[in-house]
Motif scaffolding. Sequence first.
Motif, mmCIF file in Angstrom:
data_model
loop_
_atom_site.group_PDB
_atom_site.id
_atom_site.type_symbol
_atom_site.label_atom_id
_atom_site.label_comp_id
_atom_site.label_asym_id
_atom_site.label_seq_id
_atom_site.Cartn_x
_atom_site.Cartn_y
_atom_site.Cartn_z
ATOM 1 N N MET A 1 0.464 -25.463 22.443
ATOM 2 C CA MET A 1 -0.496 -24.515 21.859
ATOM 3 C C MET A 1 -0.878 -24.947 20.464
ATOM 4 S SD MET A 1 1.076 -20.848 23.027
ATOM 5 C CE MET A 1 -0.260 -20.002 22.197
ATOM 6 N N GLY A 2 -2.135 -24.780 20.120
ATOM 7 C CA GLY A 2 -2.576 -25.127 18.777
ATOM 8 C C GLY A 2 -2.186 -24.061 17.776
ATOM 9 N N ARG A 3 -2.354 -24.381 16.501
ATOM 10 C CA ARG A 3 -2.080 -23.434 15.422
ATOM 11 C C ARG A 3 -3.078 -22.275 15.495
ATOM 12 N NH1 ARG A 3 0.352 -24.068 10.330
ATOM 13 N NH2 ARG A 3 0.708 -26.255 10.843
ATOM 14 N N PRO A 4 -2.624 -21.016 15.298
ATOM 15 C CA PRO A 4 -3.568 -19.879 15.320
ATOM 16 C C PRO A 4 -4.669 -20.070 14.290
ATOM 17 C CG PRO A 4 -1.275 -19.131 15.267
ATOM 18 C CD PRO A 4 -1.253 -20.611 15.052
ATOM 19 N N SER A 5 -5.860 -19.573 14.625
ATOM 20 C CA SER A 5 -6.990 -19.731 13.704
ATOM 21 C C SER A 5 -6.783 -18.930 12.431
ATOM 22 C CB SER A 5 -8.296 -19.297 14.396
ATOM 23 O OG SER A 5 -8.188 -17.947 14.813
ATOM 24 N N GLU A 6 -6.008 -17.842 12.500
ATOM 25 C CA GLU A 6 -5.694 -17.035 11.325
ATOM 26 C C GLU A 6 -4.183 -16.860 11.243
ATOM 27 O OE1 GLU A 6 -7.711 -13.367 11.335
ATOM 28 O OE2 GLU A 6 -9.726 -14.252 11.365
ATOM 29 N N PRO A 7 -3.618 -16.808 10.044
ATOM 30 C CA PRO A 7 -2.176 -16.579 9.919
ATOM 31 C C PRO A 7 -1.786 -15.250 10.554
ATOM 32 C CG PRO A 7 -3.156 -17.186 7.803
ATOM 33 C CD PRO A 7 -4.285 -16.945 8.754
ATOM 34 N N LEU A 8 -0.616 -15.216 11.187
ATOM 35 C CA LEU A 8 -0.142 -13.996 11.798
ATOM 36 C C LEU A 8 0.237 -12.968 10.738
ATOM 37 C CD1 LEU A 8 2.095 -15.469 14.639
ATOM 38 C CD2 LEU A 8 -0.210 -14.526 14.829
ATOM 39 N N LEU A 9 0.664 -13.456 9.585
ATOM 40 C CA LEU A 9 1.091 -12.577 8.517
ATOM 41 C C LEU A 9 0.282 -12.833 7.255
ATOM 42 C CD1 LEU A 9 5.009 -12.458 8.542
ATOM 43 C CD2 LEU A 9 3.432 -10.602 9.054
ATOM 44 N N SER A 10 0.170 -11.802 6.446
ATOM 45 C CA SER A 10 -0.433 -11.944 5.124
ATOM 46 C C SER A 10 0.194 -10.892 4.221
ATOM 47 C CB SER A 10 -1.947 -11.745 5.173
ATOM 48 O OG SER A 10 -2.258 -10.400 5.470
ATOM 49 N N ARG A 11 0.045 -11.082 2.945
ATOM 50 C CA ARG A 11 0.568 -10.106 1.988
ATOM 51 C C ARG A 11 -0.073 -8.729 2.218
ATOM 52 N NH1 ARG A 11 3.229 -10.639 -2.887
ATOM 53 N NH2 ARG A 11 2.816 -9.032 -4.472
ATOM 54 N N ALA A 12 -1.384 -8.738 2.426
ATOM 55 C CA ALA A 12 -2.084 -7.469 2.629
ATOM 56 C C ALA A 12 -1.601 -6.759 3.886
ATOM 57 C CB ALA A 12 -3.593 -7.721 2.704
ATOM 58 N N LEU A 13 -1.403 -7.497 4.967
ATOM 59 C CA LEU A 13 -0.957 -6.886 6.221
ATOM 60 C C LEU A 13 0.436 -6.291 6.073
ATOM 61 C CD1 LEU A 13 -1.369 -6.309 9.216
ATOM 62 C CD2 LEU A 13 -0.502 -8.620 9.710
ATOM 63 N N ILE A 14 1.306 -6.986 5.386
ATOM 64 C CA ILE A 14 2.672 -6.487 5.167
ATOM 65 C C ILE A 14 2.640 -5.187 4.375
ATOM 66 C CG2 ILE A 14 4.850 -6.960 3.963
ATOM 67 C CD1 ILE A 14 4.340 -9.964 4.662
ATOM 68 N N VAL A 15 1.849 -5.164 3.312
ATOM 69 C CA VAL A 15 1.793 -3.980 2.454
ATOM 70 C C VAL A 15 1.147 -2.808 3.193
ATOM 71 C CG1 VAL A 15 0.844 -3.034 0.318
ATOM 72 C CG2 VAL A 15 1.810 -5.347 0.351
ATOM 73 N N GLU A 16 0.081 -3.053 3.921
ATOM 74 C CA GLU A 16 -0.564 -1.989 4.691
ATOM 75 C C GLU A 16 0.387 -1.409 5.734
ATOM 76 O OE1 GLU A 16 -3.961 -3.928 6.282
ATOM 77 O OE2 GLU A 16 -4.959 -4.119 4.329
ATOM 78 N N THR A 17 1.165 -2.279 6.376
ATOM 79 C CA THR A 17 2.142 -1.831 7.370
ATOM 80 C C THR A 17 3.226 -0.995 6.704
ATOM 81 O OG1 THR A 17 1.745 -3.805 8.714
ATOM 82 C CG2 THR A 17 3.793 -2.595 9.122
ATOM 83 N N ALA A 18 3.675 -1.426 5.529
ATOM 84 C CA ALA A 18 4.695 -0.680 4.794
ATOM 85 C C ALA A 18 4.187 0.696 4.411
ATOM 86 C CB ALA A 18 5.108 -1.464 3.552
ATOM 87 N N LEU A 19 2.947 0.783 3.962
ATOM 88 C CA LEU A 19 2.370 2.064 3.558
ATOM 89 C C LEU A 19 2.262 3.004 4.754
ATOM 90 C CD1 LEU A 19 1.117 3.912 1.476
ATOM 91 C CD2 LEU A 19 -1.055 2.694 1.769
ATOM 92 N N ARG A 20 1.827 2.494 5.888
ATOM 93 C CA ARG A 20 1.752 3.325 7.096
ATOM 94 C C ARG A 20 3.130 3.817 7.497
ATOM 95 N NH1 ARG A 20 -2.053 -0.563 8.854
ATOM 96 N NH2 ARG A 20 -0.440 -1.608 10.087
ATOM 97 N N LEU A 21 4.126 2.966 7.345
ATOM 98 C CA LEU A 21 5.499 3.319 7.693
ATOM 99 C C LEU A 21 6.001 4.469 6.819
ATOM 100 C CD1 LEU A 21 7.985 2.536 9.420
ATOM 101 C CD2 LEU A 21 8.579 0.874 7.645
ATOM 102 N N VAL A 22 5.747 4.382 5.513
ATOM 103 C CA VAL A 22 6.162 5.450 4.598
ATOM 104 C C VAL A 22 5.393 6.731 4.895
ATOM 105 C CG1 VAL A 22 6.294 6.175 2.198
ATOM 106 C CG2 VAL A 22 6.836 3.819 2.800
ATOM 107 N N ASP A 23 4.098 6.627 5.121
ATOM 108 C CA ASP A 23 3.299 7.807 5.441
ATOM 109 C C ASP A 23 3.839 8.514 6.686
ATOM 110 O OD1 ASP A 23 1.563 7.445 3.322
ATOM 111 O OD2 ASP A 23 0.032 6.416 4.512
#
Length: 209
Positions: A1-23
Amino acid sequence: MGRPSEPLLSRALIVETALRLVDREGPDALVMRRIARDLDVNPSSLYNHVESRVDVIEEIRGIISASIDGEAFVTEPWADAVISWAHSYRSAFAAHPRVIPLLTSQVSTSPVILRVYEQFTLAANRAGWADSDILPVLTALESFILGSVLDMSGPTVLFNPRGQEAEFPAFFRAFSALKAVDQNDPVAGPAFELGLRGLVRGLLELRAL
């Protein structure tokens, strides 16, 4: 399999997920393992994008604080600017009340909120406040605003004396006399408006002493 066209993780995604978790679950849920589980990744992968839990909290602070409008401190008289700022501050946190304990648990260096504090300080200086008064005044206002956010996130009416009228007749009369334009917000909203104007008026009187 080739490398994904976009990273699976990013700083923004981690923070948004954390905020949803706290909410959703509250401040105790903000654990790196929980964030990783929600993202379906190994916890160690998170540290390629964020330094620590503290780093995540600071990013959350930045997201929420970005909605706080300090521009009124540039264009309006100090008292009017404080009221405008306080409304935007309360609105910014209204959607995320469970974040408040996290943000008050650590010292912040976030340039997003410091920029607003700079505007607040310059306006206060122009209005005649001494430098030594700035942080006490700011803290008094923030304590009131954040307390109001917590109040509005709880039950509509926190104390109900019905059924105990004989024991608490004065409070029951006050409770029964409550009239609200918005039946969904009979206390917290009006209390915020009344308290904010009273606090600002009292601060102005103290400044004049």
